[in-house]
Scaffold this active site. Structure first.
Site, PDB file in Angstrom:
ATOM      1  N   SER A 232       0.843  -1.194   0.000  1.00 57.34           N
ATOM      2  CA  SER A 232       0.000   0.000   0.000  1.00 57.34           C
ATOM      3  C   SER A 232       0.883   1.251   0.000  1.00 57.34           C
ATOM      4  CB  SER A 232      -0.943  -0.060   1.207  1.00 57.34           C
ATOM      5  OG  SER A 232      -1.987   0.856   1.062  1.00 57.34           O
ATOM      6  N   GLU A 355      -8.979  -5.004  -4.872  1.00 59.78           N
ATOM      7  CA  GLU A 355      -8.321  -4.003  -4.038  1.00 59.78           C
ATOM      8  C   GLU A 355      -9.301  -3.109  -3.288  1.00 59.78           C
ATOM      9  OE1 GLU A 355      -5.382  -3.593  -3.119  1.00 59.78           O
ATOM     10  OE2 GLU A 355      -4.019  -4.534  -4.552  1.00 59.78           O
ATOM     11  N   HIS A 473      -7.630  -5.637  -0.399  1.00 58.54           N
ATOM     12  CA  HIS A 473      -6.462  -4.842  -0.001  1.00 58.54           C
ATOM     13  C   HIS A 473      -5.994  -5.308   1.384  1.00 58.54           C
ATOM     14  CE1 HIS A 473      -3.842  -1.442  -0.539  1.00 58.54           C
ATOM     15  NE2 HIS A 473      -4.164  -0.936   0.637  1.00 58.54           N
TER      16      HIS A 473
END
Ligand SMILES: *[C@@H]1O[C@H](CO)[C@@H](O)[C@H](O)[C@H]1NC(C)=O
Ligand SMILES: *[C@@H]1O[C@H](CO)[C@@H](O)[C@H](O)[C@H]1NC(C)=O
Length: 581
Positions: A232, A355, A473
């Site tokens: 990230s 995601e 994610h």
């Protein structure tokens, strides 16, 4: 040790250090012991050992909370990091250092299903620039590959550890280093001039790379074989390091998981937001000098509170991102990419297949995600997003129409769950796949060896998520951390055989890459490392990628039509020529 007084234990430590120094001058043949002392350029540190649940006989030496820079306080706030202050004697390196100032709600408030609370039992302090080292040996001639972890958290939250990295170190015989870096109002505020140039968090990461180069040999690592890896905002940071002259030469390889610079592009005009935050903190924003002086006089807590009250007042996050400062970044990353001014180290990067899934969708949709959304709501959401990006653009309606028709559910157009799934895919494609593919392509063009993945594996620890949610994610974190093999501080959950297998495979691919530059080349790795399917190199002519799963398979062309939509079609529609206005 606990029954000793402080004074006697200190005296004992003195002798222990003297003995260890003596022994180490006779080489590693005498063996290492628990509580090893290692020499760094700033002083000596004593660590401890730990191990994973499945390899109880393989000690991993840990050295926690070692300062890699001077505390960035007082006049050093909003300045590049300075070298750590040296210390006398042996510093105990058995506890994590304080985490950098942040509101933990941004980390623990999301529905990550993570089996521990970040920041629990720890302290927060502006004096937070520390590294942690996890290593299978402290023999100076071991020269093991080094992986330097840069954590995520939108550049506003997060910490280097816990959990620790003993699983990766033990299973793959690598040295893993994790770090804290300055965040949010202390890490990325900028006035756009020399008063507050910005990018302090990225400069901290550079300073940590220098620390690794200066010191890691004594921890069993090879200073000439360093791989940055991060997820990230960590992956975003790494993508920036590949464009910075300051980072060049400090590492040999890089891994970006779910994030490249274009997910968090530079703010070309940081001053307005800095003014708003300064005023919220009670500063009179006359000019950039008074802003900087006033902000330096506030406590970290006051600054966090002002930022939080703005964010909660608006009901939306304010992102504090990198800037073009003339030193770390010479110009906008898009220009550097165009000119091919890219640090061409080996690059492994990729995304998860959903995601903006369970975690991200709740940012957009207030109701129950389990029931899906209507087509009207979908169109409304697309319009809101388009308005944010292209306010006042004459092609706004056309852009909305294009996106809506591109993401119509192909078979069941009235099914609310199918519509929600498409909305999730649309966000993942625009925020992650588009940027990732742009970076992969430009790096490959510049002559970099690139390896690309799409992670398909959903770990078993999300029993409460509906089946349609894929690999969300953050799901890769459970696996690269090797959570199924950690004894703490994460809660020990019932991981499946597949979780364990996927985790071991992912650790092997990552470590192989760090070792050799090729994720499927296990040369020099542990003999019990899994043998993995070949992961071919991505090139513009052969855009092959690995679908990571319990059984990984390769494919060619990761959503080329969607990449074209987000990287070419929409930006073109959004570009208004002057004579058209
Ligand atoms: C915090 O401390 C408690 C009590 O010692 C322990 O059970 C827990 O695992 C710790 N949590 C973390 C995240 O370290
Ligand atoms: C894990 O599995 C065991 C045996 O099947 C079971 O007794 C236990 O309750 C499970 N623990 C959790 C946390 O689900």
């Amino acid at each position: 040790m606990t029954t000793l007084t402080k004074e006697t234990s200190r005296a004992n430590m003195f002798y222990l250090v003297a003995i260890l120094l003596f022994v180490s001058s006779y080489g590693a043949a005498n063996g290492q012991r628990d509580g090893s002392v290692v020499v760094t350029v700033s002083g000596q540190v004593r660590g401890t050992t730990t191990h994973t649940t499945d390899l109880p006989d393989k000690p991993i030496y840990t050295f926690l909370g070692i300062p890699y820079a001077a505390p960035p306080v007082g006049e050093l706030r909003y300045r590049p990091p300075q070298p750590a202050l040296p210390w006398e004697g042996v510093r105990e390196a058995v506890e994590y250092g304080s985490y950098c100032p942040q509101n933990l709600v941004f980390l623990n408030g999301i529905d990550l299903d993570f089996p521990m609370e970040f920041g629990e039992n720890m302290t927060m302090s502006e004096d937070c620039l520390t590294v942690n080292v996890f290593t299978p040996t402290v023999a100076e001639d071991a020269a093991l590959p080094v992986l330097l972890w840069i954590h995520g958290g939108t550049l506003i939250s997060g910490m280097g550890s816990p959990p620790g990295w003993e699983a990766l170190a033990a299973h793959q015989d690598v040295v893993v280093v994790s770090i804290n870096y300055r965040l949010g109002v202390l890490g990325f505020l900028s006035t756009g001039d020399e008063n507050m140039p910005g990018n302090y968090g990225l400069l901290d990461q550079v300073r940590a790379m220098e620390w690794v180069k200066e010191n890691i040999r004594n921890f069993g690592g090879d200073p000439e074989r360093v791989t940055l890896f991060g997820q990230s905002a960590g992956g975003v940071s790494i993508s920036y390091h590949l464009l910075s002259p300051l980072s060049k030469g400090l590492f040999q390889r890089a891994i970006s998981q779910s994030g490249t610079w274009k997910t968090f592009p530079v703010n070309p005009q940081p001053l307005p937001l800095t003014k708003i935050i300064a005023e919220a903190a009670g500063c009179v924003a006359v000019d950039t000098t008074t802003i900087a002086t006033c902000l330096k006089e506030k406590s970290a807590e006051e600054l966090l509170e002002s930022f939080d009250s703005l964010v909660f007042g608006l009901g939306q996050m304010l992102y504090l991102v990198p800037v073009v400062d003339g030193t770390f970044l010479s110009t906008d990353p898009a220009d550097l990419m165009k000119k091919g001014e890219i640090n061409t180290v080996d690059y492994l990067l990729g995304i998860n297949n959903q995601e903006v899934g369970w975690l991200g969708l709740s940012n957009f949709i207030k109701g129950d995600l389990r029931v899906g959304i209507s087509q009207e709501e979908f169109v409304k959401l697309v319009r809101t997003g388009t308005l944010m990006a292209y306010q006042g653009n004459p092609n706004l309606d056309e852009i909305v129409e294009t996106v809506v028709s591109e993401y119509k559910p192909p078979t069941t157009p009235d099914d609310p769950l199918a519509i929600l799934h498409q909305f999730s895919q649309m966000n993942g494609d625009s925020m992650m796949i588009g940027p990732t593919m742009l970076v992969a392509e430009k790096h490959a063009h510049a002559g970099t060896r690139v390896f690309l993945y799409e992670n398909q594996y959903r770990p078993s620890i999300h029993p409460n998520r509906p089946d349609w949610v894929g690999c969300d994610h953050g799901d890769d974190l459970f696996m690269i951390w090797g959570l199924p093999f950690l004894k703490g501080p994460v809660k020990v959950l019932n991981y499946t055989k597949e979780d364990k297998e996927f985790s071991l495979n992912m650790m092997a691919y990552w470590a192989n890459f760090a070792r050799t530059g090729d994720p499927s080349d296990s040369t020099g790795g542990p003999t019990d490392s899994p043998s993995l399917p070949t992961w071919p190199q991505y090139t513009p002519d052969n855009p092959v990628y690995m679908k990571l799963d319990v059984v990984p398979t390769t494919d060619v062309g990761l959503k080329p039509d969607k990449v074209k939509l987000w990287n070419e079609v929409i930006p073109q529609m959004g570009t208004v020529k002057k004579d058209e206005l």
